[in-house]
Design a protein around this motif. Structure first.
Motif, PDB file in Angstrom:
ATOM      1  N   VAL A   1       0.857  -1.184   0.000  1.00  0.00           N
ATOM      2  CA  VAL A   1       0.000   0.000   0.000  1.00  0.00           C
ATOM      3  C   VAL A   1       0.890   1.230   0.000  1.00  0.00           C
ATOM      4  N   THR A   2       0.604   2.154  -0.912  1.00  0.00           N
ATOM      5  CA  THR A   2       1.283   3.446  -0.911  1.00  0.00           C
ATOM      6  C   THR A   2       0.324   4.437  -0.279  1.00  0.00           C
ATOM      7  N   LEU A   3       0.754   5.011   0.849  1.00  0.00           N
ATOM      8  CA  LEU A   3      -0.076   5.961   1.593  1.00  0.00           C
ATOM      9  C   LEU A   3      -0.040   7.334   0.946  1.00  0.00           C
ATOM     10  N   PRO A   4      -0.940   8.249   1.338  1.00  0.00           N
ATOM     11  CA  PRO A   4      -0.987   9.575   0.714  1.00  0.00           C
ATOM     12  C   PRO A   4       0.339  10.339   0.750  1.00  0.00           C
ATOM     13  N   GLY A   5       1.144  10.153   1.783  1.00  0.00           N
ATOM     14  CA  GLY A   5       2.427  10.853   1.880  1.00  0.00           C
ATOM     15  C   GLY A   5       3.533  10.224   1.061  1.00  0.00           C
ATOM     16  N   GLY A   6       3.259   9.074   0.405  1.00  0.00           N
ATOM     17  CA  GLY A   6       4.253   8.402  -0.421  1.00  0.00           C
ATOM     18  C   GLY A   6       4.921   7.212   0.250  1.00  0.00           C
ATOM     19  N   ARG A   7       4.695   7.011   1.528  1.00  0.00           N
ATOM     20  CA  ARG A   7       5.294   5.870   2.228  1.00  0.00           C
ATOM     21  C   ARG A   7       4.647   4.577   1.752  1.00  0.00           C
ATOM     22  N   VAL A   8       5.477   3.565   1.484  1.00  0.00           N
ATOM     23  CA  VAL A   8       4.984   2.252   1.058  1.00  0.00           C
ATOM     24  C   VAL A   8       5.030   1.328   2.262  1.00  0.00           C
ATOM     25  N   THR A   9       3.939   0.634   2.508  1.00  0.00           N
ATOM     26  CA  THR A   9       3.830  -0.249   3.657  1.00  0.00           C
ATOM     27  C   THR A   9       3.193  -1.565   3.239  1.00  0.00           C
ATOM     28  N   THR A  10       3.166  -2.516   4.152  1.00  0.00           N
ATOM     29  CA  THR A  10       2.640  -3.853   3.873  1.00  0.00           C
ATOM     30  C   THR A  10       1.433  -4.122   4.768  1.00  0.00           C
ATOM     31  N   VAL A  11       0.418  -4.743   4.200  1.00  0.00           N
ATOM     32  CA  VAL A  11      -0.808  -5.054   4.945  1.00  0.00           C
ATOM     33  C   VAL A  11      -0.549  -6.188   5.930  1.00  0.00           C
ATOM     34  N   ILE A  12      -0.991  -5.981   7.176  1.00  0.00           N
ATOM     35  CA  ILE A  12      -0.923  -7.018   8.209  1.00  0.00           C
ATOM     36  C   ILE A  12      -2.201  -7.842   8.182  1.00  0.00           C
ATOM     37  N   VAL A  13      -3.331  -7.159   8.235  1.00  0.00           N
ATOM     38  CA  VAL A  13      -4.630  -7.834   8.243  1.00  0.00           C
ATOM     39  C   VAL A  13      -5.669  -6.901   7.636  1.00  0.00           C
ATOM     40  N   SER A  14      -6.653  -7.489   6.955  1.00  0.00           N
ATOM     41  CA  SER A  14      -7.736  -6.737   6.329  1.00  0.00           C
ATOM     42  C   SER A  14      -9.052  -7.389   6.733  1.00  0.00           C
ATOM     43  N   THR A  15     -10.014  -6.573   7.164  1.00  0.00           N
ATOM     44  CA  THR A  15     -11.279  -7.102   7.660  1.00  0.00           C
ATOM     45  C   THR A  15     -12.444  -6.326   7.080  1.00  0.00           C
ATOM     46  N   GLY A  16     -13.472  -7.037   6.669  1.00  0.00           N
ATOM     47  CA  GLY A  16     -14.693  -6.397   6.204  1.00  0.00           C
ATOM     48  C   GLY A  16     -15.668  -6.258   7.367  1.00  0.00           C
ATOM     49  N   HIS A  17     -16.316  -5.112   7.476  1.00  0.00           N
ATOM     50  CA  HIS A  17     -17.289  -4.863   8.540  1.00  0.00           C
ATOM     51  C   HIS A  17     -18.669  -4.666   7.934  1.00  0.00           C
ATOM     52  N   THR A  18     -19.636  -5.441   8.416  1.00  0.00           N
ATOM     53  CA  THR A  18     -21.025  -5.256   8.029  1.00  0.00           C
ATOM     54  C   THR A  18     -21.875  -5.362   9.291  1.00  0.00           C
ATOM     55  N   ALA A  19     -23.030  -4.760   9.260  1.00  0.00           N
ATOM     56  CA  ALA A  19     -23.979  -4.834  10.376  1.00  0.00           C
ATOM     57  C   ALA A  19     -25.386  -4.787   9.791  1.00  0.00           C
ATOM     58  N   PRO A  20     -25.821  -5.872   9.163  1.00  0.00           N
ATOM     59  CA  PRO A  20     -27.146  -5.877   8.544  1.00  0.00           C
ATOM     60  C   PRO A  20     -28.242  -5.509   9.553  1.00  0.00           C
ATOM     61  N   GLY A  21     -29.089  -4.592   9.137  1.00  0.00           N
ATOM     62  CA  GLY A  21     -30.193  -4.169   9.987  1.00  0.00           C
ATOM     63  C   GLY A  21     -29.856  -3.049  10.956  1.00  0.00           C
ATOM     64  N   LEU A  22     -28.588  -2.709  11.102  1.00  0.00           N
ATOM     65  CA  LEU A  22     -28.196  -1.619  11.995  1.00  0.00           C
ATOM     66  C   LEU A  22     -27.838  -0.388  11.171  1.00  0.00           C
ATOM     67  N   PRO A  23     -27.998   0.800  11.740  1.00  0.00           N
ATOM     68  CA  PRO A  23     -27.728   2.029  10.981  1.00  0.00           C
ATOM     69  C   PRO A  23     -26.251   2.420  10.964  1.00  0.00           C
ATOM     70  N   VAL A  24     -25.382   1.461  10.694  1.00  0.00           N
ATOM     71  CA  VAL A  24     -23.951   1.749  10.583  1.00  0.00           C
ATOM     72  C   VAL A  24     -23.477   1.310   9.201  1.00  0.00           C
ATOM     73  N   PRO A  25     -22.512   2.024   8.620  1.00  0.00           N
ATOM     74  CA  PRO A  25     -22.093   1.700   7.256  1.00  0.00           C
ATOM     75  C   PRO A  25     -21.161   0.493   7.188  1.00  0.00           C
ATOM     76  N   ALA A  26     -21.237  -0.214   6.082  1.00  0.00           N
ATOM     77  CA  ALA A  26     -20.308  -1.306   5.794  1.00  0.00           C
ATOM     78  C   ALA A  26     -18.997  -0.697   5.311  1.00  0.00           C
ATOM     79  N   SER A  27     -17.877  -1.337   5.655  1.00  0.00           N
ATOM     80  CA  SER A  27     -16.572  -0.821   5.244  1.00  0.00           C
ATOM     81  C   SER A  27     -15.548  -1.946   5.297  1.00  0.00           C
ATOM     82  N   THR A  28     -14.349  -1.640   4.812  1.00  0.00           N
ATOM     83  CA  THR A  28     -13.206  -2.529   4.928  1.00  0.00           C
ATOM     84  C   THR A  28     -12.171  -1.802   5.765  1.00  0.00           C
ATOM     85  N   GLU A  29     -11.622  -2.484   6.770  1.00  0.00           N
ATOM     86  CA  GLU A  29     -10.582  -1.905   7.620  1.00  0.00           C
ATOM     87  C   GLU A  29      -9.281  -2.654   7.349  1.00  0.00           C
TER      88      GLU A  29
END
Length: 105
Positions: free
Chosen positions: A73-101
């Motif tokens: 991943v290249t961050l906005p400042g130009g630093r290149v880093t490596t992903v440790i963990v990626s998780t998808g978040h969902t909450a069907p029926g709740l008023p919170v948005p789905a996202s990837t962290e």
């Protein structure tokens, strides 16, 4: 299901998805830019194999982001880093948005 509002994703990150190891080392997919919200806070997180590691960049993006552990991943400042963990978040029926962290080194 609601998605994280695009107006909150103020940064752009460049992601090269990790495909596995090849004859010449790690192999990555085609690079693509994605809108995201980036925080550069130091945190302790658990990697996919259960080790406690330090994350220095946390990324929130739209759901369905292709960013497996080991991706570059290249961050906005130009630093290149490596992903440790990626998780998808969902909450069907709740008023919170789905996202990837994404937690990165």
């Amino acid at each position: 299901m609601r998605r994280v509002p695009p107006s909150l994703l103020r940064h752009r990150v460049r992601i090269e998805p990790y495909l596995g190891d090849g004859a010449y080392g790690p192999a990555y997919g085609a690079a693509a830019e994605h809108p995201a919200l980036v925080s550069t806070t130091v945190r302790m997180v658990r990697s996919a194999d259960g080790r406690a590691v330090t994350s220095t960049a946390q990324i929130i993006a739209a759901p369905g982001l292709d960013c497996p552990p080991g991706s570059r991943v290249t961050l906005p400042g130009g630093r290149v880093t490596t992903v440790i963990v990626s998780t998808g978040h969902t909450a069907p029926g709740l008023p919170v948005p789905a996202s990837t962290e994404v937690m990165a080194e």
